[in-house]
Structures are given as C-alpha cells and as structure tokens.
Design a protein around this motif. Structure first.
Motif, PDB file in Angstrom:
ATOM      1  N   SER A  23       0.837  -1.193   0.000  1.00  0.00           N
ATOM      2  CA  SER A  23       0.000   0.000   0.000  1.00  0.00           C
ATOM      3  C   SER A  23       0.876   1.249   0.000  1.00  0.00           C
ATOM      4  CB  SER A  23      -0.939  -0.001   1.210  1.00  0.00           C
ATOM      5  OG  SER A  23      -1.761   1.135   1.192  1.00  0.00           O
ATOM      6  N   LYS A  24       1.700   1.388   1.042  1.00  0.00           N
ATOM      7  CA  LYS A  24       2.612   2.532   1.101  1.00  0.00           C
ATOM      8  C   LYS A  24       3.745   2.339   0.086  1.00  0.00           C
ATOM      9  CE  LYS A  24       3.406   1.940   5.294  1.00  0.00           C
ATOM     10  NZ  LYS A  24       3.524   1.585   6.652  1.00  0.00           N
ATOM     11  N   PRO A  25       4.309   3.435  -0.431  1.00  0.00           N
ATOM     12  CA  PRO A  25       5.408   3.317  -1.386  1.00  0.00           C
ATOM     13  C   PRO A  25       6.510   2.386  -0.879  1.00  0.00           C
ATOM     14  CG  PRO A  25       4.698   5.591  -1.243  1.00  0.00           C
ATOM     15  CD  PRO A  25       3.956   4.831  -0.166  1.00  0.00           C
ATOM     16  N   GLY A  26       6.897   1.447  -1.732  1.00  0.00           N
ATOM     17  CA  GLY A  26       7.974   0.511  -1.416  1.00  0.00           C
ATOM     18  C   GLY A  26       7.551  -0.732  -0.667  1.00  0.00           C
ATOM     19  N   ASP A  27       6.305  -0.807  -0.208  1.00  0.00           N
ATOM     20  CA  ASP A  27       5.833  -1.969   0.553  1.00  0.00           C
ATOM     21  C   ASP A  27       6.050  -3.289  -0.172  1.00  0.00           C
ATOM     22  OD1 ASP A  27       5.003  -0.668   2.822  1.00  0.00           O
ATOM     23  OD2 ASP A  27       2.842  -0.902   2.437  1.00  0.00           O
ATOM     24  N   VAL A  28       5.853  -3.286  -1.488  1.00  0.00           N
ATOM     25  CA  VAL A  28       5.922  -4.542  -2.238  1.00  0.00           C
ATOM     26  C   VAL A  28       7.303  -5.188  -2.144  1.00  0.00           C
ATOM     27  CG1 VAL A  28       6.616  -3.672  -4.520  1.00  0.00           C
ATOM     28  CG2 VAL A  28       5.054  -5.635  -4.338  1.00  0.00           C
ATOM     29  N   LEU A  29       8.332  -4.388  -1.870  1.00  0.00           N
ATOM     30  CA  LEU A  29       9.688  -4.936  -1.754  1.00  0.00           C
ATOM     31  C   LEU A  29       9.836  -5.798  -0.507  1.00  0.00           C
ATOM     32  CD1 LEU A  29      11.739  -1.849  -2.962  1.00  0.00           C
ATOM     33  CD2 LEU A  29      10.985  -3.850  -4.277  1.00  0.00           C
ATOM     34  N   GLY A  30       8.845  -5.748   0.382  1.00  0.00           N
ATOM     35  CA  GLY A  30       8.819  -6.617   1.551  1.00  0.00           C
ATOM     36  C   GLY A  30       7.997  -7.877   1.337  1.00  0.00           C
ATOM     37  N   ASP A  31       7.400  -8.023   0.161  1.00  0.00           N
ATOM     38  CA  ASP A  31       6.601  -9.202  -0.159  1.00  0.00           C
ATOM     39  C   ASP A  31       7.523 -10.246  -0.795  1.00  0.00           C
ATOM     40  OD1 ASP A  31       4.863 -11.136  -1.161  1.00  0.00           O
ATOM     41  OD2 ASP A  31       3.394  -9.689  -1.897  1.00  0.00           O
ATOM     42  N   ALA A  32       8.122 -11.080   0.059  1.00  0.00           N
ATOM     43  CA  ALA A  32       9.109 -12.060  -0.411  1.00  0.00           C
ATOM     44  C   ALA A  32       8.513 -13.034  -1.415  1.00  0.00           C
ATOM     45  CB  ALA A  32       9.696 -12.809   0.784  1.00  0.00           C
ATOM     46  N   GLU A  33       7.260 -13.412  -1.219  1.00  0.00           N
ATOM     47  CA  GLU A  33       6.612 -14.355  -2.131  1.00  0.00           C
ATOM     48  C   GLU A  33       6.466 -13.756  -3.527  1.00  0.00           C
ATOM     49  OE1 GLU A  33       2.301 -16.539  -2.484  1.00  0.00           O
ATOM     50  OE2 GLU A  33       3.081 -16.198  -0.454  1.00  0.00           O
ATOM     51  N   ALA A  34       6.036 -12.492  -3.606  1.00  0.00           N
ATOM     52  CA  ALA A  34       5.882 -11.823  -4.903  1.00  0.00           C
ATOM     53  C   ALA A  34       7.236 -11.639  -5.589  1.00  0.00           C
ATOM     54  CB  ALA A  34       5.199 -10.475  -4.728  1.00  0.00           C
ATOM     55  N   LEU A  35       8.249 -11.281  -4.824  1.00  0.00           N
ATOM     56  CA  LEU A  35       9.587 -11.092  -5.410  1.00  0.00           C
ATOM     57  C   LEU A  35      10.143 -12.417  -5.922  1.00  0.00           C
ATOM     58  CD1 LEU A  35      11.143  -8.537  -2.890  1.00  0.00           C
ATOM     59  CD2 LEU A  35      10.117  -8.082  -5.139  1.00  0.00           C
ATOM     60  N   ALA A  36       9.836 -13.509  -5.243  1.00  0.00           N
ATOM     61  CA  ALA A  36      10.276 -14.830  -5.711  1.00  0.00           C
ATOM     62  C   ALA A  36       9.555 -15.186  -7.009  1.00  0.00           C
ATOM     63  CB  ALA A  36      10.019 -15.880  -4.635  1.00  0.00           C
ATOM     64  N   ARG A  37       8.253 -14.918  -7.091  1.00  0.00           N
ATOM     65  CA  ARG A  37       7.496 -15.202  -8.323  1.00  0.00           C
ATOM     66  C   ARG A  37       7.996 -14.328  -9.472  1.00  0.00           C
ATOM     67  NH1 ARG A  37       3.181 -15.032  -4.850  1.00  0.00           N
ATOM     68  NH2 ARG A  37       2.481 -13.045  -5.712  1.00  0.00           N
ATOM     69  N   ALA A  38       8.420 -13.104  -9.149  1.00  0.00           N
ATOM     70  CA  ALA A  38       8.907 -12.192 -10.187  1.00  0.00           C
ATOM     71  C   ALA A  38      10.129 -12.746 -10.906  1.00  0.00           C
ATOM     72  CB  ALA A  38       9.223 -10.822  -9.577  1.00  0.00           C
ATOM     73  N   LYS A  39      10.910 -13.542 -10.211  1.00  0.00           N
ATOM     74  CA  LYS A  39      12.143 -14.086 -10.814  1.00  0.00           C
ATOM     75  C   LYS A  39      11.866 -15.028 -11.977  1.00  0.00           C
ATOM     76  CE  LYS A  39      15.069 -13.742  -6.710  1.00  0.00           C
ATOM     77  NZ  LYS A  39      16.030 -12.785  -7.227  1.00  0.00           N
ATOM     78  N   THR A  40      10.714 -15.675 -11.990  1.00  0.00           N
ATOM     79  CA  THR A  40      10.404 -16.639 -13.054  1.00  0.00           C
ATOM     80  C   THR A  40       9.127 -16.301 -13.819  1.00  0.00           C
ATOM     81  OG1 THR A  40       9.201 -18.046 -11.482  1.00  0.00           O
ATOM     82  CG2 THR A  40      11.559 -18.514 -11.812  1.00  0.00           C
ATOM     83  N   PHE A  41       8.508 -15.175 -13.492  1.00  0.00           N
ATOM     84  CA  PHE A  41       7.192 -14.879 -14.055  1.00  0.00           C
ATOM     85  C   PHE A  41       7.193 -14.892 -15.579  1.00  0.00           C
ATOM     86  CE2 PHE A  41       3.809 -11.710 -15.183  1.00  0.00           C
ATOM     87  CZ  PHE A  41       2.735 -12.500 -14.825  1.00  0.00           C
ATOM     88  N   PHE A  42       8.115 -14.204 -16.215  1.00  0.00           N
ATOM     89  CA  PHE A  42       8.117 -14.120 -17.671  1.00  0.00           C
ATOM     90  C   PHE A  42       8.759 -15.341 -18.337  1.00  0.00           C
ATOM     91  CE2 PHE A  42       8.031  -9.402 -16.741  1.00  0.00           C
ATOM     92  CZ  PHE A  42       6.709  -9.249 -17.095  1.00  0.00           C
ATOM     93  N   ALA A  43       9.277 -16.264 -17.550  1.00  0.00           N
ATOM     94  CA  ALA A  43       9.887 -17.470 -18.112  1.00  0.00           C
ATOM     95  C   ALA A  43       8.866 -18.575 -18.358  1.00  0.00           C
ATOM     96  CB  ALA A  43      10.985 -17.986 -17.179  1.00  0.00           C
ATOM     97  N   GLN A  44       7.678 -18.428 -17.788  1.00  0.00           N
ATOM     98  CA  GLN A  44       6.669 -19.479 -17.930  1.00  0.00           C
ATOM     99  C   GLN A  44       6.053 -19.480 -19.321  1.00  0.00           C
ATOM    100  OE1 GLN A  44       3.238 -18.792 -15.406  1.00  0.00           O
ATOM    101  NE2 GLN A  44       3.423 -16.591 -15.657  1.00  0.00           N
ATOM    102  N   ASP A  45       5.557 -20.641 -19.721  1.00  0.00           N
ATOM    103  CA  ASP A  45       4.824 -20.739 -20.974  1.00  0.00           C
ATOM    104  C   ASP A  45       3.431 -20.169 -20.765  1.00  0.00           C
ATOM    105  OD1 ASP A  45       6.796 -21.933 -22.539  1.00  0.00           O
ATOM    106  OD2 ASP A  45       6.292 -23.927 -21.797  1.00  0.00           O
ATOM    107  N   ALA A  46       3.031 -19.303 -21.641  1.00  0.00           N
ATOM    108  CA  ALA A  46       1.711 -18.687 -21.544  1.00  0.00           C
ATOM    109  C   ALA A  46       0.755 -19.417 -22.480  1.00  0.00           C
ATOM    110  CB  ALA A  46       1.796 -17.207 -21.916  1.00  0.00           C
TER     111      ALA A  46
END
Length: 194
Positions: free
Chosen positions: A161-184
């Motif tokens: 919610s507050k600026p920068g909060d998402v950088l504390g979401d470890a699960e989202a940051l882990a998914r970000a590492k492979t998000f565009f590598a998946q077959d769509a």
C-alpha cells in the motif's frame, strides 16, 4: 520474431509498488529481449470516442495514440502494469484497452490478426491480503486476450500500500524471478471448453 516487451504503466504515481514489482520481473528477462516502457500518466490518451459504426477511421500518425498503437503492434508481449484500483485496472489502463476497440477498425492495421498469438501479461499490487479481490482485474486482462486470441501469462500479484511496501513481499519477489519465463497458454473465455 525477436521478443519485444511493451510495459504499459497505468499508475497515477511513478515508482509505485506495481511498477517496482514489474521492474523486478523485467530484470530477469535476457538482455536480448527488447523492452519499451510507456507511462500512461506521462503519455495520456484523450477520452476514447467509439466510432464503431462510423466510417471515418484513420490510423493516427502522431501523438500519444500513435505512439501506443505503434508500440503495441511492435510488441510480442504486452505487460499491463496497473495497480488494483477499485478491484480492477486503473482508469489509464482502461482507456488504453478501450483504444484497442478503435484499432480493430483502423484501416491497414489488422489489429486482431496482428495480436493473435502474442502474449498479454499483468502485474499489480494490492493492499488486500486476499488475492481473490484482484479477480476482476485478472478477468479483464484474460478476456481481452481471449477476444484477440492472444496468449495470457497471468498476473503477477504483489502486496503493498505505502510506497515501497511490495519490496517486503518475499513471495511476490520470488514469483517475479520466473514470471516471464513461464509458458503462456492461449487465452480462453471462461465458457470455452476443450
């Protein structure tokens, strides 16, 4: 065709949580993949005028509409980077998607055939812990992809919610590492069956 990602930034503020998450995911793309980032707040589109039943469709040659049309047509992958605003995409993104309706009827563009087989992705940050509240946003993107017979890579969800909060979401940051590598997979409307 060389992969070319178009990141369409739909937030009302720059460097927000959604954009931060999208940039983390984009960092994982190979250097050979071209990236273009367009901020809709910095390149506003005029209100969309529905000319579906009129005959005066012309291809824009300058301005923000032309910029976005050309960038969209050049992309193999379109990434909608929109915060969850009232449980759906932002007004900036909705207006951009409304323009897709006009581009379907723009002479010489063949928008539907051109976009078929390309991939639509989404990235969003939401303040809720319950990710289901983003279902309308996911549905908007999935159904848009299905209509154009595009592939749909899904939506990368992050919490913040507050600026920068998402950088504390470890699960989202882990998914970000492979998000565009998946077959769509090819997008399908909910009523379509195998």
């Amino acid at each position: 065709m060389t992969r070319r990602f178009l990141f369409v930034l739909g937030s009302s503020r720059s460097d927000g949580n959604t954009e931060l998450l999208a940039r983390r995911a984009a960092e994982q793309l190979p250097e050979s993949v071209e990236q273009q980032w367009i901020d809709l707040a910095a390149h506003p589109l005029p209100d969309f005028e529905d000319l579906r039943h009129d005959s005066d469709h012309v291809r824009p040659t300058r301005g923000n509409v032309a910029l976005l049309l050309d960038a969209t047509l050049a992309a193999t992958d379109v990434v909608i980077v929109s915060p969850l605003y009232w449980y759906s995409v932002s007004a900036h993104v909705k207006r951009y998607l409304d323009y897709w309706s006009g581009w379907l009827r723009t002479p010489g563009v063949d928008f539907k055939a051109t976009m078929a087989g390309r991939t639509l992705w989404g990235v969003t940050a939401l303040a809720h812990e319950e990710r289901e509240v983003a279902d309308p946003l996911v549905g908007t993107l999935s159904n848009s992809a299905a209509y154009l017979r595009m592939r749909f890579g899904g939506v990368l969800l992050g919490n913040g919610s507050k600026p920068g909060d998402v950088l504390g979401d470890a699960e989202a940051l882990a998914r970000a590492k492979t998000f565009f590598a998946q077959d769509a997979p090819l997008a399908r409307f909910p009523y379509e069956t195998d």
